[in-house]
Design an enzyme around this catalytic site. Structure first.
Site, PDB file in Angstrom:
ATOM      1  N   SER A  93      30.385  46.377  59.636  1.00 34.22           N
ATOM      2  CA  SER A  93      31.653  46.458  58.901  1.00 34.22           C
ATOM      3  C   SER A  93      31.356  46.456  57.410  1.00 34.22           C
ATOM      4  O   SER A  93      30.772  45.514  56.885  1.00 34.22           O
ATOM      5  CB  SER A  93      32.572  45.284  59.247  1.00 34.22           C
ATOM      6  OG  SER A  93      33.791  45.412  58.541  1.00 34.22           O
TER       7      SER A  93
ATOM      8  N   VAL B  53      26.245  41.443  54.161  1.00 38.75           N
ATOM      9  CA  VAL B  53      25.011  42.219  54.305  1.00 38.75           C
ATOM     10  C   VAL B  53      25.323  43.721  54.304  1.00 38.75           C
ATOM     11  O   VAL B  53      24.595  44.515  53.703  1.00 38.75           O
ATOM     12  CB  VAL B  53      24.231  41.806  55.570  1.00 38.75           C
ATOM     13  CG1 VAL B  53      23.003  42.681  55.772  1.00 38.75           C
ATOM     14  CG2 VAL B  53      23.817  40.340  55.477  1.00 38.75           C
ATOM     15  N   CYS B  54      26.424  44.106  54.934  1.00 35.15           N
ATOM     16  CA  CYS B  54      26.815  45.522  54.978  1.00 35.15           C
ATOM     17  C   CYS B  54      27.114  46.042  53.578  1.00 35.15           C
ATOM     18  O   CYS B  54      26.720  47.155  53.215  1.00 35.15           O
ATOM     19  CB  CYS B  54      28.025  45.720  55.885  1.00 35.15           C
ATOM     20  SG  CYS B  54      27.748  45.186  57.580  1.00 35.15           S
ATOM     21  N   ASP B  55      27.803  45.236  52.785  1.00 35.10           N
ATOM     22  CA  ASP B  55      28.095  45.556  51.388  1.00 35.10           C
ATOM     23  C   ASP B  55      26.789  45.766  50.634  1.00 35.10           C
ATOM     24  O   ASP B  55      26.598  46.780  49.949  1.00 35.10           O
ATOM     25  CB  ASP B  55      28.908  44.405  50.789  1.00 35.10           C
ATOM     26  CG  ASP B  55      29.198  44.567  49.315  1.00 35.10           C
ATOM     27  OD1 ASP B  55      30.370  44.751  48.965  1.00 35.10           O
ATOM     28  OD2 ASP B  55      28.245  44.468  48.495  1.00 35.10           O
TER      29      ASP B  55
ATOM     30  N   THR C 139      24.897  48.985  51.780  1.00 33.89           N
ATOM     31  CA  THR C 139      25.507  50.225  51.284  1.00 33.89           C
ATOM     32  C   THR C 139      25.264  50.380  49.788  1.00 33.89           C
ATOM     33  O   THR C 139      24.947  51.477  49.324  1.00 33.89           O
ATOM     34  CB  THR C 139      27.012  50.239  51.617  1.00 33.89           C
ATOM     35  OG1 THR C 139      27.149  50.038  53.030  1.00 33.89           O
ATOM     36  CG2 THR C 139      27.643  51.568  51.225  1.00 33.89           C
TER      37      THR C 139
END
Length: 166
Positions: free
Chosen positions: A54, A59-61, A64
């Protein structure tokens, strides 16, 4: 299949794990404007595909943002981030985060990408954190299935693989 955990709990991955030197499977996802995007839409370019559970989580932020920063130094490499977030949420997040070098794609409708690449988490209807590099001939040159979905991928290895495939 890769053995993946999410917050240290084993999860079931749907689909088929892709391997280096195999032809990349096709998929159908949505761009932020709701248009359909397939593997063929980026044919002739090297693709670095960053897969996140998501986009607006920690961590996804970071993942990306890291690939967004690296994208400009990769030459003829298209950097794609795939998640099951709605296209509207991805677009809003990208605008707020200043993301301009990565195209975000949504697999929320069919889990087409998730099943084609063996990263759809059955229990959560999310995608497992992973990174793939596909060369301009649609051959997978790098595949990382991150064993714990809340951990970071090996950024340096993925970036080197993208540069080598270019």
């Amino acid at each position: 299949m890769a053995e993946i955990t999410f917050k240290n709990n084993p999860v079931t991955l749907l689909g088929t794990e892709v391997k280096v030197e195999e032809k990349a499977p096709d998929f159908k996802v949505l761009a932020n404007d709701l248009s359909e995007v397939t593997l063929a839409d980026t044919k002739g370019k090297v693709r670095l595909i960053s897969v996140v559970p998501s986009i607006d989580t920690g961590v996804c932020d970071q993942q990306t943002r890291r690939f967004n920063e690296e994208a400009s130094s990769l030459g003829n490499v298209e950097v794609l981030t795939v998640s099951v977030d709605l296209p509207f949420a991805q677009k809003r997040w990208c605008a707020a985060a200043g993301i301009e070098n990565v195209q975000t794609l949504s697999d929320h409708r069919e889990l087409s990408f998730g099943q084609a690449f063996g990263v759809a988490i059955e229990e959560l209807r999310l995608l497992a954190r992973s990174v793939f590099v596909i060369d301009s001939n649609d051959v997978v040159t790098y595949a990382e299935y991150v064993s714990e979905a809340t951990n970071h991928p090996d950024y340096e290895a993925a970036i080197e693989a993208a540069k080598a495939a270019n």
